[in-house]
Design a protein around this motif. Sequence first.
Motif, PDB file in Angstrom:
ATOM      1  N   ALA A  19      99.758  49.462  16.066  1.00 35.33           N
ATOM      2  CA  ALA A  19     100.406  48.630  16.925  1.00 35.33           C
ATOM      3  C   ALA A  19     101.709  47.730  15.831  1.00 35.33           C
ATOM      4  O   ALA A  19     102.684  47.710  16.441  1.00 35.33           O
ATOM      5  CB  ALA A  19      99.568  47.531  17.551  1.00 35.33           C
ATOM      6  N   GLN A  22     104.277  50.396  15.278  1.00 33.89           N
ATOM      7  CA  GLN A  22     105.166  50.562  16.309  1.00 33.89           C
ATOM      8  C   GLN A  22     105.867  49.491  16.558  1.00 33.89           C
ATOM      9  O   GLN A  22     107.043  49.715  17.332  1.00 33.89           O
ATOM     10  CB  GLN A  22     104.225  50.816  17.621  1.00 33.89           C
ATOM     11  N   SER A  23     105.615  48.250  16.309  1.00 35.45           N
ATOM     12  CA  SER A  23     106.400  47.119  16.852  1.00 35.45           C
ATOM     13  C   SER A  23     107.408  46.683  15.759  1.00 35.45           C
ATOM     14  O   SER A  23     108.300  45.756  15.911  1.00 35.45           O
ATOM     15  CB  SER A  23     105.452  45.558  16.696  1.00 35.45           C
TER      16      SER A  23
END
Length: 85
Positions: A19, A22-23
């Motif tokens: 996460a 991906q951010s």
Amino acid sequence: MLFQVLSVVGALMVLTAYALIQSGIWRELDAGYLALNIIGSLLLGVVAIEDQRVGFILLEFAWAGLGVIGVVRAIKARKIADAVL
């Protein structure tokens, strides 16, 4: 019960790393990303061994191995950056 806890912690580590990359908060050679992936995968690998799940054993230890390759790449990149400076 211990293996359930290990599997949840390992999964949360791998998912958190994913996460954050991906951010855009982390990059693929950031120490935190690599550490969460390696440790999380190793925990999941231990659980897979206990459960005798061959496919998951392969997956998790391969994932951890790829993380180690990332560590080697990060170290080399830092050495090159330090040599340039």
